[in-house]
Write a protein that holds these residues in place. Structure first.
Motif, PDB file in Angstrom:
ATOM      1  N   GLU A  49      54.799  80.857  64.446  1.00 20.27           N
ATOM      2  CA  GLU A  49      53.459  81.359  65.191  1.00 20.27           C
ATOM      3  C   GLU A  49      52.274  81.325  64.249  1.00 20.27           C
ATOM      4  N   LEU A  50      51.176  81.140  64.596  1.00 18.91           N
ATOM      5  CA  LEU A  50      49.984  81.355  63.864  1.00 18.91           C
ATOM      6  C   LEU A  50      48.895  82.221  64.502  1.00 18.91           C
ATOM      7  N   GLY A  51      48.100  82.889  63.488  1.00 14.55           N
ATOM      8  CA  GLY A  51      47.031  83.496  64.018  1.00 14.55           C
ATOM      9  C   GLY A  51      45.714  82.934  63.180  1.00 14.55           C
ATOM     10  N   PHE A  52      44.752  83.066  63.938  1.00 15.71           N
ATOM     11  CA  PHE A  52      43.381  82.648  63.414  1.00 15.71           C
ATOM     12  C   PHE A  52      42.291  83.336  63.707  1.00 15.71           C
ATOM     13  N   SER A  53      41.466  83.679  62.366  1.00 19.00           N
ATOM     14  CA  SER A  53      40.169  84.607  62.663  1.00 19.00           C
ATOM     15  C   SER A  53      39.178  83.757  62.025  1.00 19.00           C
ATOM     16  N   LEU A  54      37.733  83.708  62.929  1.00 21.60           N
ATOM     17  CA  LEU A  54      36.800  83.073  62.202  1.00 21.60           C
ATOM     18  C   LEU A  54      35.911  83.651  61.202  1.00 21.60           C
ATOM     19  N   ARG A  55      35.733  82.899  60.219  1.00 22.39           N
ATOM     20  CA  ARG A  55      34.903  83.470  58.903  1.00 22.39           C
ATOM     21  C   ARG A  55      33.390  82.753  58.738  1.00 22.39           C
ATOM     22  N   GLN A  56      32.462  83.412  58.476  1.00 21.51           N
ATOM     23  CA  GLN A  56      31.155  82.582  58.521  1.00 21.51           C
ATOM     24  C   GLN A  56      30.867  82.091  57.468  1.00 21.51           C
ATOM     25  N   ASP A  57      31.788  82.371  56.143  1.00 23.14           N
ATOM     26  CA  ASP A  57      31.331  82.011  54.828  1.00 23.14           C
ATOM     27  C   ASP A  57      32.038  80.619  54.492  1.00 23.14           C
ATOM     28  N   GLY A  58      32.892  80.039  55.308  1.00 23.17           N
ATOM     29  CA  GLY A  58      33.186  78.724  55.159  1.00 23.17           C
ATOM     30  C   GLY A  58      34.927  78.639  54.350  1.00 23.17           C
ATOM     31  N   GLU A  59      35.055  79.600  53.945  1.00 22.03           N
ATOM     32  CA  GLU A  59      36.372  79.833  53.371  1.00 22.03           C
ATOM     33  C   GLU A  59      37.561  79.783  54.261  1.00 22.03           C
ATOM     34  N   ILE A  60      38.646  79.093  53.650  1.00 23.84           N
ATOM     35  CA  ILE A  60      39.715  79.072  54.301  1.00 23.84           C
ATOM     36  C   ILE A  60      40.883  79.835  53.371  1.00 23.84           C
ATOM     37  N   HIS A  61      41.547  81.067  54.365  1.00 26.31           N
ATOM     38  CA  HIS A  61      42.123  81.983  53.459  1.00 26.31           C
ATOM     39  C   HIS A  61      43.623  81.887  54.468  1.00 26.31           C
ATOM     40  N   LEU A  62      44.670  81.428  53.678  1.00 22.80           N
ATOM     41  CA  LEU A  62      46.014  81.739  54.485  1.00 22.80           C
ATOM     42  C   LEU A  62      46.477  82.926  53.699  1.00 22.80           C
ATOM     43  N   HIS A  63      46.803  83.922  54.569  1.00 23.04           N
ATOM     44  CA  HIS A  63      47.175  85.340  54.081  1.00 23.04           C
ATOM     45  C   HIS A  63      48.737  85.398  53.760  1.00 23.04           C
ATOM     46  N   THR A  64      49.519  84.462  54.220  1.00 24.47           N
ATOM     47  CA  THR A  64      51.022  84.634  54.231  1.00 24.47           C
ATOM     48  C   THR A  64      51.401  83.446  53.599  1.00 24.47           C
TER      49      THR A  64
END
Ligand code: SUD
Ligand code: ADP
Length: 291
Positions: A49-64
């Motif tokens: 399962e994947l969760g996604f939240s929008l970022r306005q700064d263009g960065e991609i962060h995978l927290h897991t």
């Protein structure tokens, strides 16, 4: 089920289902070393399962993070960056993965995570690239990504990218997970792999034919898989999926599959899931579109 990996405030939570290769024939080898195959893909109603939240700064962060997979090599991050490039969006994303599928098992976890990222972020970013373009971006990440982007059980040809949707029965599968990592590149590089199965028509397949040409190679090189096949074959006709290591057998109902699962030793983990012709991801996205 409580989910520790994905925060409840994520903007979008989507499944990344597993697949099985119900059969896999190898027809030949191309000049670039890739193999021409014919394979039948069906999805399982079990996956990551994947969760996604929008970022306005263009960065991609995978927290897991996944042990042994650097952040920027993770197929999720690679898929997100490809979509950014292809669409020109200035948006970014926080992403969380609840990893439930065994890795390197031939059930397509990494490819499915990549496809869910492409479709999930296309939805969140409103990039609207369309399924054909997303499948094309997916193919550059791995041979199995397009089928997850399309989300329909399919007969696949070429290196797995030429897809003909099929309607299959939807039995229950017991999937056993031998505790060994099988290298796809090693199996395809083996001198003993047969590469001359004549092409067949999709119709003869649907009558229940086919086998997995990788199975003899994997059985020979990986005793853990051979032993698991011997064990599962005592209860049901068992077969390898993809290049393994997972093996599976099919059952008409969940109870029969569960009964066999309970008889397997603790050293051979397994799970039971239903075969599905439309992937869970697509069913969830269709439900979202109706809201
Ligand atoms: C054969 C399948 C069937 O589903 O195996 P599984 O990975 O699921 O077990 C897949 O198509 C695999 O797809 P995927 O795992 O995405 O493979 P890729 O990363 O594209 O390729 C890994 C390596 O396998 C070999 N390879 C892969 C696919 C193919 N049609 N011919 C090949 O020879 C190549 O050596 C390549 O470097
Ligand atoms: N998100 C991801 N999930 C799983 N594996 C990943 C991921 N990103 C990169 N990988 C790499 O891809 C390899 C194959 O992954 P996986 O899809 O689980 O196997 P298979 O193709 O055999 O089904 C892993 O061993 C890992 O190194």
């Amino acid at each position: 089920m409580t989910n520790t990996a994905i925060p409840t405030h994520a903007d979008l939570i989507l499944p990344a289902p597993a697949k099985l290769n119900l059969m896999l024939h190898i027809l030949g080898r191309r000049a670039d070393g890739y193999h021409e195959l014919q394979t039948l893909f069906q999805f399982l109603d079990h996956g990551d399962e994947l969760g996604f939240s929008l970022r306005q700064d263009g960065e991609i962060h995978l927290h897991t993070p996944i042990d042994g997979v650097p952040h920027d090599s993770n197929l999720i991050v690679r898929a997100a960056k490809r979509l950014q490039e292809a669409s020109g969006t200035q948006l970014g994303a926080d992403i969380w993965l609840d990893k439930r599928l065994p890795m390197g098992g031939g059930i397509g976890g990494g490819s499915s995570d990549a496809a869910t990222t492409l479709l999930g972020l296309d939805h969140l970013w409103h990039t609207q690239l369309g399924e054909d373009r997303l499948a094309e971006l997916g193919l550059a990440l791995g041979a199995d990504v397009p089928v997850f982007v399309r989300g329909r059980a399919a007969f696949a040809e070429g290196v797995g990218e030429r897809l003909t949707p099929v309607e299959l029965e939807e039995p229950w599968f017991l999937v056993a997970v031998p505790q060994v990592f099988v290298s796809t590149a090693e199996v395809f590089g083996s001198p003993e792999l047969t590469r001359d199965t004549p092409p067949i028509k999709v119709r003869s397949l649907l009558a229940g034919g086919g086998r997995n040409d990788c199975q003899p190679v994997v059985e020979k090189r990986y005793p853990e898989v051979r032993n698991a096949l011997i064990l599962l074959n005592k209860f049901v006709s068992a077969r390898l999926t993809g290049t393994g290591a997972c093996i599976f057998g099919s059952f008409p109902n969940r109870d029969d599959a569960d009964k066999v699962a309970r008889q397997l030793p603790g050293t051979l983990p397994s799970f039971v899931a239903q075969g599905r012709n439309i992937s869970m991801l697509h069913r969830r996205l269709q439900a979202l579109a109706k809201k």
